[in-house]
Design a protein around this motif. Structure first.
Motif, PDB file in Angstrom:
ATOM      1  N   THR A   1     -14.646 -26.928  22.280  1.00 45.11           N
ATOM      2  CA  THR A   1     -13.691 -27.558  23.194  1.00 45.11           C
ATOM      3  C   THR A   1     -14.018 -27.234  24.647  1.00 45.11           C
ATOM      4  O   THR A   1     -13.821 -28.067  25.531  1.00 45.11           O
ATOM      5  CB  THR A   1     -12.239 -27.208  22.827  1.00 45.11           C
ATOM      6  OG1 THR A   1     -11.361 -28.026  23.615  1.00 45.11           O
ATOM      7  CG2 THR A   1     -11.906 -25.760  23.030  1.00 45.11           C
ATOM      8  N   ALA A   2     -14.540 -26.048  24.929  1.00 46.60           N
ATOM      9  CA  ALA A   2     -14.931 -25.695  26.293  1.00 46.60           C
ATOM     10  C   ALA A   2     -16.018 -26.649  26.785  1.00 46.60           C
ATOM     11  O   ALA A   2     -15.951 -27.161  27.914  1.00 46.60           O
ATOM     12  CB  ALA A   2     -15.426 -24.244  26.350  1.00 46.60           C
ATOM     13  N   TYR A   3     -16.992 -26.904  25.953  1.00 47.89           N
ATOM     14  CA  TYR A   3     -18.077 -27.839  26.291  1.00 47.89           C
ATOM     15  C   TYR A   3     -17.499 -29.209  26.626  1.00 47.89           C
ATOM     16  O   TYR A   3     -17.840 -29.809  27.639  1.00 47.89           O
ATOM     17  CB  TYR A   3     -19.043 -27.919  25.110  1.00 47.89           C
ATOM     18  CG  TYR A   3     -20.199 -28.856  25.314  1.00 47.89           C
ATOM     19  CD1 TYR A   3     -21.406 -28.391  25.816  1.00 47.89           C
ATOM     20  CD2 TYR A   3     -20.087 -30.210  25.001  1.00 47.89           C
ATOM     21  CE1 TYR A   3     -22.479 -29.250  26.009  1.00 47.89           C
ATOM     22  CE2 TYR A   3     -21.155 -31.076  25.193  1.00 47.89           C
ATOM     23  CZ  TYR A   3     -22.344 -30.591  25.689  1.00 47.89           C
ATOM     24  OH  TYR A   3     -23.403 -31.438  25.876  1.00 47.89           O
ATOM     25  N   ASP A   4     -16.607 -29.694  25.756  1.00 45.97           N
ATOM     26  CA  ASP A   4     -15.989 -31.007  25.969  1.00 45.97           C
ATOM     27  C   ASP A   4     -15.230 -31.068  27.290  1.00 45.97           C
ATOM     28  O   ASP A   4     -15.380 -32.022  28.059  1.00 45.97           O
ATOM     29  CB  ASP A   4     -14.973 -31.331  24.857  1.00 45.97           C
ATOM     30  CG  ASP A   4     -15.594 -31.575  23.513  1.00 45.97           C
ATOM     31  OD1 ASP A   4     -16.810 -31.846  23.433  1.00 45.97           O
ATOM     32  OD2 ASP A   4     -14.840 -31.506  22.520  1.00 45.97           O
ATOM     33  N   VAL A   5     -14.380 -30.085  27.536  1.00 47.09           N
ATOM     34  CA  VAL A   5     -13.510 -30.113  28.711  1.00 47.09           C
ATOM     35  C   VAL A   5     -14.331 -30.097  30.003  1.00 47.09           C
ATOM     36  O   VAL A   5     -14.049 -30.862  30.929  1.00 47.09           O
ATOM     37  CB  VAL A   5     -12.474 -28.965  28.664  1.00 47.09           C
ATOM     38  CG1 VAL A   5     -11.740 -28.810  29.994  1.00 47.09           C
ATOM     39  CG2 VAL A   5     -11.474 -29.216  27.529  1.00 47.09           C
ATOM     40  N   VAL A   6     -15.360 -29.277  30.066  1.00 46.07           N
ATOM     41  CA  VAL A   6     -16.219 -29.258  31.258  1.00 46.07           C
ATOM     42  C   VAL A   6     -16.877 -30.621  31.449  1.00 46.07           C
ATOM     43  O   VAL A   6     -16.859 -31.192  32.541  1.00 46.07           O
ATOM     44  CB  VAL A   6     -17.275 -28.129  31.173  1.00 46.07           C
ATOM     45  CG1 VAL A   6     -18.344 -28.293  32.248  1.00 46.07           C
ATOM     46  CG2 VAL A   6     -16.608 -26.764  31.299  1.00 46.07           C
ATOM     47  N   MET A   7     -17.445 -31.163  30.374  1.00 46.34           N
ATOM     48  CA  MET A   7     -18.131 -32.452  30.467  1.00 46.34           C
ATOM     49  C   MET A   7     -17.170 -33.569  30.897  1.00 46.34           C
ATOM     50  O   MET A   7     -17.487 -34.363  31.781  1.00 46.34           O
ATOM     51  CB  MET A   7     -18.755 -32.809  29.117  1.00 46.34           C
ATOM     52  CG  MET A   7     -19.514 -34.123  29.132  1.00 46.34           C
ATOM     53  SD  MET A   7     -20.077 -34.608  27.489  1.00 46.34           S
ATOM     54  CE  MET A   7     -18.517 -34.880  26.681  1.00 46.34           C
ATOM     55  N   ILE A   8     -15.991 -33.599  30.306  1.00 47.61           N
ATOM     56  CA  ILE A   8     -15.015 -34.653  30.629  1.00 47.61           C
ATOM     57  C   ILE A   8     -14.534 -34.535  32.071  1.00 47.61           C
ATOM     58  O   ILE A   8     -14.482 -35.530  32.801  1.00 47.61           O
ATOM     59  CB  ILE A   8     -13.832 -34.616  29.635  1.00 47.61           C
ATOM     60  CG1 ILE A   8     -14.305 -35.016  28.229  1.00 47.61           C
ATOM     61  CG2 ILE A   8     -12.699 -35.541  30.097  1.00 47.61           C
ATOM     62  CD1 ILE A   8     -13.321 -34.674  27.118  1.00 47.61           C
ATOM     63  N   LEU A   9     -14.202 -33.323  32.504  1.00 48.90           N
ATOM     64  CA  LEU A   9     -13.746 -33.148  33.884  1.00 48.90           C
ATOM     65  C   LEU A   9     -14.848 -33.494  34.886  1.00 48.90           C
ATOM     66  O   LEU A   9     -14.575 -34.078  35.934  1.00 48.90           O
ATOM     67  CB  LEU A   9     -13.227 -31.731  34.114  1.00 48.90           C
ATOM     68  CG  LEU A   9     -11.865 -31.430  33.485  1.00 48.90           C
ATOM     69  CD1 LEU A   9     -11.527 -29.957  33.613  1.00 48.90           C
ATOM     70  CD2 LEU A   9     -10.767 -32.298  34.090  1.00 48.90           C
ATOM     71  N   GLN A  10     -16.083 -33.174  34.565  1.00 44.69           N
ATOM     72  CA  GLN A  10     -17.182 -33.547  35.452  1.00 44.69           C
ATOM     73  C   GLN A  10     -17.339 -35.068  35.506  1.00 44.69           C
ATOM     74  O   GLN A  10     -17.566 -35.628  36.582  1.00 44.69           O
ATOM     75  CB  GLN A  10     -18.485 -32.885  35.011  1.00 44.69           C
ATOM     76  CG  GLN A  10     -18.514 -31.410  35.335  1.00 44.69           C
ATOM     77  CD  GLN A  10     -19.778 -30.714  34.871  1.00 44.69           C
ATOM     78  OE1 GLN A  10     -20.465 -31.173  33.964  1.00 44.69           O
ATOM     79  NE2 GLN A  10     -20.085 -29.586  35.492  1.00 44.69           N
ATOM     80  N   LYS A  11     -17.208 -35.731  34.364  1.00 46.88           N
ATOM     81  CA  LYS A  11     -17.290 -37.200  34.350  1.00 46.88           C
ATOM     82  C   LYS A  11     -16.131 -37.830  35.113  1.00 46.88           C
ATOM     83  O   LYS A  11     -16.272 -38.913  35.680  1.00 46.88           O
ATOM     84  CB  LYS A  11     -17.320 -37.723  32.912  1.00 46.88           C
ATOM     85  CG  LYS A  11     -18.666 -37.521  32.260  1.00 46.88           C
ATOM     86  CD  LYS A  11     -18.725 -38.153  30.897  1.00 46.88           C
ATOM     87  CE  LYS A  11     -20.106 -37.972  30.317  1.00 46.88           C
ATOM     88  NZ  LYS A  11     -20.237 -38.611  29.018  1.00 46.88           N
ATOM     89  N   MET A  12     -14.979 -37.149  35.133  1.00 48.65           N
ATOM     90  CA  MET A  12     -13.835 -37.613  35.919  1.00 48.65           C
ATOM     91  C   MET A  12     -14.006 -37.285  37.400  1.00 48.65           C
ATOM     92  O   MET A  12     -13.138 -37.587  38.211  1.00 48.65           O
ATOM     93  CB  MET A  12     -12.537 -36.952  35.419  1.00 48.65           C
ATOM     94  CG  MET A  12     -12.078 -37.369  34.074  1.00 48.65           C
ATOM     95  SD  MET A  12     -10.599 -36.382  33.631  1.00 48.65           S
ATOM     96  CE  MET A  12     -10.057 -37.226  32.165  1.00 48.65           C
ATOM     97  N   ARG A  13     -15.093 -36.604  37.730  1.00 45.97           N
ATOM     98  CA  ARG A  13     -15.399 -36.165  39.097  1.00 45.97           C
ATOM     99  C   ARG A  13     -14.356 -35.186  39.646  1.00 45.97           C
ATOM    100  O   ARG A  13     -14.055 -35.177  40.838  1.00 45.97           O
ATOM    101  CB  ARG A  13     -15.591 -37.342  40.032  1.00 45.97           C
ATOM    102  CG  ARG A  13     -16.712 -38.279  39.604  1.00 45.97           C
ATOM    103  CD  ARG A  13     -17.025 -39.287  40.686  1.00 45.97           C
ATOM    104  NE  ARG A  13     -17.920 -40.345  40.267  1.00 45.97           N
ATOM    105  CZ  ARG A  13     -19.220 -40.249  40.052  1.00 45.97           C
ATOM    106  NH1 ARG A  13     -19.814 -39.087  40.162  1.00 45.97           N
ATOM    107  NH2 ARG A  13     -19.943 -41.295  39.689  1.00 45.97           N
ATOM    108  N   GLU A  14     -13.816 -34.391  38.732  1.00 42.93           N
ATOM    109  CA  GLU A  14     -12.879 -33.342  39.152  1.00 42.93           C
ATOM    110  C   GLU A  14     -13.684 -32.115  39.573  1.00 42.93           C
ATOM    111  O   GLU A  14     -14.702 -31.793  38.961  1.00 42.93           O
ATOM    112  CB  GLU A  14     -11.928 -32.984  38.009  1.00 42.93           C
ATOM    113  CG  GLU A  14     -10.864 -34.027  37.755  1.00 42.93           C
ATOM    114  CD  GLU A  14      -9.925 -34.196  38.924  1.00 42.93           C
ATOM    115  OE1 GLU A  14      -9.279 -33.228  39.335  1.00 42.93           O
ATOM    116  OE2 GLU A  14      -9.834 -35.332  39.434  1.00 42.93           O
ATOM    117  N   PRO A  15     -13.237 -31.392  40.610  1.00 43.99           N
ATOM    118  CA  PRO A  15     -13.998 -30.269  41.148  1.00 43.99           C
ATOM    119  C   PRO A  15     -13.819 -28.973  40.343  1.00 43.99           C
ATOM    120  O   PRO A  15     -13.348 -27.962  40.864  1.00 43.99           O
ATOM    121  CB  PRO A  15     -13.437 -30.137  42.570  1.00 43.99           C
ATOM    122  CG  PRO A  15     -12.026 -30.612  42.447  1.00 43.99           C
ATOM    123  CD  PRO A  15     -12.061 -31.716  41.421  1.00 43.99           C
TER     124      PRO A  15
END
Length: 138
Positions: free
Chosen positions: A49-63
């Motif tokens: 889940t950590a991998y997913d959350v980082v990837m998703i937030l980066q794709k959302m362009r969240e800092p």
């Protein structure tokens, strides 16, 4: 269909075993002096889940500047002593919007995280909470 994942666990000595996945370069010591298979399962859920959350937030362009996932699990008293309750606490560092963080976690838990899905199939209740720590990770 995907290719099967192949691995091997080999008895090392006493109650120690070395586990390797064929395509990976690292090994893990299981049993005495190492990590128990059930604790490794718990860390697998957190890592997935950590991998997913980082990837998703980066794709959302969240800092996002950092992420920690704390996990706890409760096991049944009787055999097989499977996890019946798991809680994840996400600590997200950076100026991430709360609704985006929640959405990333929900996507991970409900769609992408195969490890969470696997423990849910065995009947485990998986819950989560999160906090956002602004200003980055020190």
């Amino acid at each position: 269909m995907t290719e099967p994942v192949r691995g091997k666990v080999e008895w090392f000595k006493d109650y120690q075993f070395i586990g390797r996945v064929e395509s990976d370069k690292c090994s893990v010591i299981l049993g005495e002096g190492g990590i128990s298979p059930m604790k490794l399962l718990l860390l697998s859920v957190a890592g997935c889940t950590a991998y997913d959350v980082v990837m998703i937030l980066q794709k959302m362009r969240e800092p996002i500047e950092g992420l920690e996932v704390e996990i706890s699990g409760e096991r049944r008293e009787e055999h097989p002593k499977i996890y019946w309750k798991i809680h994840l606490h996400y600590r997200i560092y950076g100026d991430v919007k709360e609704e985006k963080a929640r959405r990333a976690i929900e996507l991970s838990q409900n769609k992408y995280c195969s490890a969470s899905a696997q423990v849910k199939l065995s009947g485990a209740e998986v819950t989560y909470s999160f906090e956002i720590i602004r200003g980055g990770k020190d």
